[in-house]
Enzyme design. Structure first.
Site, short mmCIF file in Angstrom:
data_model
loop_
_atom_site.label_atom_id
_atom_site.label_comp_id
_atom_site.label_asym_id
_atom_site.label_seq_id
_atom_site.Cartn_x
_atom_site.Cartn_y
_atom_site.Cartn_z
N GLU A 347 0.82 -1.19 -0.12
CA GLU A 347 -0.11 0.05 -0.06
C GLU A 347 0.79 1.18 0.01
OE1 GLU A 347 -3.07 0.13 3.09
OE2 GLU A 347 -4.56 -0.99 1.93
N HIS A 368 8.38 -27.17 0.59
CA HIS A 368 7.73 -28.16 -0.19
C HIS A 368 6.53 -27.52 -1.19
CE1 HIS A 368 9.63 -31.31 2.47
NE2 HIS A 368 9.76 -30.24 3.32
N LYS A 483 -13.93 0.69 -2.95
CA LYS A 483 -15.08 0.91 -1.98
C LYS A 483 -16.26 1.67 -2.59
CE LYS A 483 -11.54 1.47 1.82
NZ LYS A 483 -10.99 2.49 2.74
#
Ligand code: PA5
Length: 495
Positions: A347, A368, A483
């Site tokens: 950000e 792994h 938003k």
């Protein structure tokens, strides 16, 4: 004895090919030192409350000297200081409920999670209350939107303790049998909410808060005063959550200080209140951060872990195209710290079509899964190993067994820390053989002081890099678009 400082070791990036040379690091020293000066000047400019030049806005540099300010205030005012009030509120909650639900998202969430994972017992919630140091269980919500997970939390909140008399009081007096004032439920059935939102308007958190508040209202059987005591908001000095806290009459409300951005707020009430509820030493956290600040201000490039870490990351990106930054955590307790850093870096610097991609890796687990790609995939990665040097508890040895079908008697005296260390060394050797750059960040141990150092180190490194490359590390204008759209869709303004 004071806790030793975190050490940064860049040796593994000095490679014949695809890495850096020590000279390149030395060559960057004047520029990185002047980026440090800019960051320190930003902190002064912010503290003087003077006019911020337009090209510097937003300037949320308040995090820089926050640890020192909070500590000085604590020394002067004791229980009346911010730290003292946080401690009192946390102790009050801990004494009166057996579960605290922390609501928050992004910078209002990840720091608490990282602190719990690194510093609390790994099975905190499963322990009996006395084994938890008389602290409440910890739950999180409002950091996503998942219907079934919230229902799952209700199942826990509604579950009654062993003798099953919740809701009536054991003796009909409203006392819980511990001598503490109750509301008709026993301690083990009581829960509280710490709701954290700087803006006070983040939908994910606000929706979870509304739903949980209703639940808490009925758990408090309509007792408004009790409800107010069981909600502790942390928010800005105005806004929707601030207003809601006033309407509820919450006795404890904490402020996210002005000039401290969400992802830089872990060492304000945003992280300190959850840490204190967990029973962690918040003064030590701040002392660790202040020690990192002192190191950052005074140590020269070449001996300054903030500047050296930033220089290596920056040079690997611009000289070698390594724009994926792996934070390779060893053991299980730093994954959430890695996610906290993912947000911080992404950000802060992911702007203007620039910014490296942060990636948290947990080893040996991810050897792994991701290991193959790190060893032989594209040469676009810098690996920083985050290694804890001293485990807190007795090293567990493999031990001898009559059943040696697994062949492990040959390693009987080796301990789990020995295995982890060998895995880390072996991995670094394998990477070096392929000219894959690695650096090491060595944590002396995992405790509050070291976590304070680590949070502050990464926040400083992020803003130094921003100043170095000419990107304002504060603000996150790109997050607003989703938003706006989400709200418009929900309100039926668009489909
Ligand atoms: O860094 C930031 O400011 C953001 O990531 C916020 O932490 C996040 O969006 C949550 O915001 P708020 O605390 O206002 O609910």
């Amino acid at each position: 004895m004071p806790t030793p400082m975190i050490r940064y070791n860049p040796q593994g990036v000095f490679l014949p090919e695809h890495g850096l040379s020590p000279n390149e690091l030395t060559g960057l020293a004047p520029r990185i030192a002047s980026a440090r000066d800019e960051v320190l000047a930003d902190a002064k400019r912010w503290a003087s409350a003077g006019e911020v030049p337009t090209d510097r806005q937003p300037l949320d540099a308040g995090f820089t000297e926050l640890p020192e300010r909070l500590l000085a205030d604590y020394r002067d005012l004791g229980p009346k200081s911010e730290v003292g009030r946080i401690q009192l509120a946390a102790d009050r909650l801990a004494a009166s409920v057996d579960r605290v639900v922390f609501l928050g998202i992004g910078g209002s969430y990840m720091g608490a999670r990282a602190l719990e994972e690194a510093c609390c017992h790994p099975f905190h919630n499963e322990l009996a209350r006395d084994q938890r140091g008389d602290r409440p269980r910890l739950s999180y919500a409002g950091n996503n939107v998942d219907n079934d997970v919230l229902h799952g939390l209700f199942d826990l909140l509604d579950r009654k303790g062993p003798s099953g008399l919740a809701g009536t009081g054991q003796d009909g007096t409203g006392q819980d049998g511990t001598g503490r004032a109750g509301t008709g439920t026993r301690l083990e059935d009581r829960w509280a909410i710490v709701v954290i939102s700087k803006s006070g308007g983040t939908l994910e958190t606000a929706a979870a808060f509304r739903i949980l508040l209703k639940r808490l209202q009925s758990a408090c059987a309509g007792n408004g005063e009790e409800l107010a005591r069981r909600v502790v908001p942390v928010t800005g000095k105005s806004g929707k959550l601030f207003d809601l806290a006033a309407a509820l009459g919450c006795p404890d409300v904490f402020q996210v200080p002005d000039g401290v951005g969400g992802r830089f707020s872990v060492l304000s009430a945003v992280g300190l209140l959850p840490a204190a509820v967990m029973g962690l030493d918040i003064v030590e956290l701040l002392e660790g951060a202040a020690a990192m600040n002192a190191h950052f201000r005074t140590a020269e490039p070449g001996e300054n872990c903030v500047l050296d870490f930033t220089s290596v990351c920056h040079l690997m990106e611009v000289e070698q195209g390594a724009d994926i930054r792996l934070l390779s955590t060893w053991g299980d307790r730093l994954e959430s710290f890695g996610y906290w850093y993912d947000q911080l870096l992404a950000e802060s610097l992911g702007k203007q079509e620039r910014g490296a991609l942060p990636l948290t890796v947990v080893n040996t687990r991810d050897l792994h899964s991701r290991g193959q790609q790190h060893q032989e995939g594209k040469r676009d990665k810098l690996i920083t190993n985050l290694v804890v040097e001293q485990f807190s508890r007795q090293p567990l040895a493999i031990g001898r067994s009559e059943l040696n079908q697994d062949g492990l008697n040959a390693l009987a005296t080796k301990t789990l820390p020995d295995i982890l260390e060998a895995a880390c060394k072996g991995t670094n050797q394998a990477y070096r053989a392929e000219n894959r750059p690695t650096a090491g960040l060595h944590l002396p141990t995992l405790n509050e002081h070291v976590l304070g150092q680590l949070f502050q180190m990464f926040m400083l490194a992020t803003v130094v890099e921003g100043r170095l490359i000419g990107i304002n590390p504060y603000g996150q204008p790109g997050v607003e678009a989703y938003k706006k759209n989400m709200n418009a869709i929900l309100r039926g303004e668009v489909s």
